[in-house]
Motif scaffolding. Sequence first.
Motif, PDB file in Angstrom:
ATOM      1  N   LYS A  84       0.888  -1.242   0.095  1.00  0.00           N
ATOM      2  CA  LYS A  84       0.151  -0.083   0.040  1.00  0.00           C
ATOM      3  C   LYS A  84       0.815   1.436   0.042  1.00  0.00           C
ATOM      4  CE  LYS A  84      -3.731   2.300   2.758  1.00  0.00           C
ATOM      5  NZ  LYS A  84      -4.664   2.080   3.905  1.00  0.00           N
ATOM      6  N   SER A 160      -7.532   0.894   1.736  1.00  0.00           N
ATOM      7  CA  SER A 160      -6.517   0.094   1.145  1.00  0.00           C
ATOM      8  C   SER A 160      -7.145  -0.668   0.076  1.00  0.00           C
ATOM      9  CB  SER A 160      -6.096  -0.983   2.216  1.00  0.00           C
ATOM     10  OG  SER A 160      -5.687  -0.411   3.256  1.00  0.00           O
ATOM     11  N   SER A 164      -6.523  -4.792  -1.927  1.00  0.00           N
ATOM     12  CA  SER A 164      -7.243  -5.878  -1.702  1.00  0.00           C
ATOM     13  C   SER A 164      -7.477  -6.033  -3.359  1.00  0.00           C
ATOM     14  CB  SER A 164      -8.686  -5.389  -1.363  1.00  0.00           C
ATOM     15  OG  SER A 164      -8.399  -5.520   0.145  1.00  0.00           O
ATOM     16  N   ALA A 177      -1.578  -3.998   3.899  1.00  0.00           N
ATOM     17  CA  ALA A 177      -2.474  -3.119   4.075  1.00  0.00           C
ATOM     18  C   ALA A 177      -2.549  -2.223   5.574  1.00  0.00           C
ATOM     19  CB  ALA A 177      -4.156  -3.431   3.996  1.00  0.00           C
ATOM     20  N   ASP A 179      -5.159  -0.484   8.861  1.00  0.00           N
ATOM     21  CA  ASP A 179      -6.494  -0.364   9.022  1.00  0.00           C
ATOM     22  C   ASP A 179      -6.585   0.661  10.233  1.00  0.00           C
ATOM     23  OD1 ASP A 179      -9.188  -0.758  10.362  1.00  0.00           O
ATOM     24  OD2 ASP A 179      -9.113  -2.655   9.364  1.00  0.00           O
ATOM     25  N   THR A 184      -8.620  -2.064   6.261  1.00  0.00           N
ATOM     26  CA  THR A 184      -8.231  -3.203   5.681  1.00  0.00           C
ATOM     27  C   THR A 184      -9.462  -4.144   5.528  1.00  0.00           C
ATOM     28  OG1 THR A 184      -6.042  -3.251   6.574  1.00  0.00           O
ATOM     29  CG2 THR A 184      -6.611  -5.162   6.039  1.00  0.00           C
ATOM     30  N   GLY A 195      -9.046 -10.124   5.594  1.00  0.00           N
ATOM     31  CA  GLY A 195      -8.532  -8.784   6.038  1.00  0.00           C
ATOM     32  C   GLY A 195      -8.114  -8.984   7.610  1.00  0.00           C
ATOM     33  N   LYS A 197      -7.132  -6.751  10.989  1.00  0.00           N
ATOM     34  CA  LYS A 197      -6.605  -5.838  11.843  1.00  0.00           C
ATOM     35  C   LYS A 197      -6.260  -6.334  13.401  1.00  0.00           C
ATOM     36  CE  LYS A 197      -8.640  -3.445  14.944  1.00  0.00           C
ATOM     37  NZ  LYS A 197      -7.595  -3.312  15.869  1.00  0.00           N
ATOM     38  N   VAL A 221      -4.008  -8.457   3.633  1.00  0.00           N
ATOM     39  CA  VAL A 221      -5.120  -9.175   2.906  1.00  0.00           C
ATOM     40  C   VAL A 221      -4.666 -10.104   2.248  1.00  0.00           C
ATOM     41  CG1 VAL A 221      -6.378  -7.163   2.782  1.00  0.00           C
ATOM     42  CG2 VAL A 221      -4.670  -7.384   1.079  1.00  0.00           C
TER      43      VAL A 221
END
Length: 467
Positions: A84, A160, A164, A177, A179, A184, A195, A197, A221
């Motif tokens: 990212k 993100s 993905s 990613a 979050d 995310t 995904g 976190k 992800v």
Amino acid sequence: MLNDRTDSPLYWPIAKLREAYLHRDLSPVEVAREALDRAEAFNPELNAYLEITRTLALDQATSAERAFRDGTAAPLAGIPVSIKDTFDISGHVSTRGAAVYRDAVARADSGCVRRLRAAGAVFVGKTNTAEFGQSATTENRLGGPCRNPWDTECTPGGSSGGASASVAAGTACLGLAADGGGSTRIPAAFTGLVGVKPTYDTCPDEGGFRAMSDFVCPGPVAWRVDDARQMLSVLSDRAFASSAVRRPLRIAWLPRLEMRPVDPQVAEAARCAVEQLAALGHAVEEADLDLAGWDAAFGPMVLEEEWRERGHLLARASELTGYERRTLELASTLPAQAAASAREDAEQFRQRVGGFFEQYDLIVTPSTAVPAFPIDARPRVIDGQPADWLWGAFPFSPAFNVAGVPALTLPCQLVRGMPVGIQLAAARGADEFLLNVAEELEAALGFEPAAVRSKWALLVPAGSRSA
């Protein structure tokens, strides 16, 4: 002669890909080339990448091939990963999704990138993001919007979204990613992926971009929980072991939060997933846990940092997206004591959520209130009820950022042809437990991504290796 490559190794479990490398059935260089070819072929339509790093990726893949030959391969050696564009890769531009930084070259890897590099990952490119991560969809002023591989008229979510989309279209095995309020989990749910976190501060990004710093969590992800587990282990410098889950777990099922509306078909898909948890032998009860109040902490703390880090950009307001300009304008009017008060609210909220996990092992919700929607068409009405523009489609994610607890999304069903997810959250520090529960549920759900994989099959020369 060309073959339709729907069995691309970019869709394989990471463990299988490593075995193929180890036994010389497949070369990290040929997999990297396939990832790069796919990225270059698909990006004009998807806009998932802001930069494709071909030279870097092939150099890394060559090193990985050598490492497998020498017996020194690190955990992610030869695994294509997208990054990212809120993370820094040394020598490459880090725009943070902002046109004002379209020429800003990073001088060093940020912490997460450094760990992935040391683990042998192959960096396919920098993925598209909302400007400064400040939107739950992925549009900015660097070009067209990022598009969802399941339906390119729809958003992949954000911030993100590029991460993905890059994985869902089979251009990378994993996406890095971040979050801060769902960035995310939302795009992973919208694109049929896992995904994660993690618990706050589990994956530091030393020297990296600062936004939503009181809440943001780097994470993966991926197509499956085990792949996410392996990436999370690298990002956190610790091993998350796979083990059986004790039974019965005490699970709180929250079909709605704060009385916000949910699309009936999304609600039904989530309910069916929850039934699978009960079928696995767990004690599930519909609960009415009070998760209100997260916004009293979230908004002022985010605005304070935006003003501190980027208030000077209001002088270049015409170059910003409308949502970032409005964020900075609102931040400029934030009362002096608002952030201090918000920090007290955040601590009280964390304690309250911590108390819930003394009663329950797991909290389960839908991942989003709706499936992915057309670009620039956030729903204002859901199930016949008004839905606010900012969080109406995504009411289930930010509370867990403020609480600092781990949460993840799993794909569970298709609704009107688009994937939707189920969200699991656990107590602070219970990341390994959360992954293990998710892996059991993933097997029970048996989500089928064949439609999107067929859609983005790349034609490759006949005789190309497969395993």
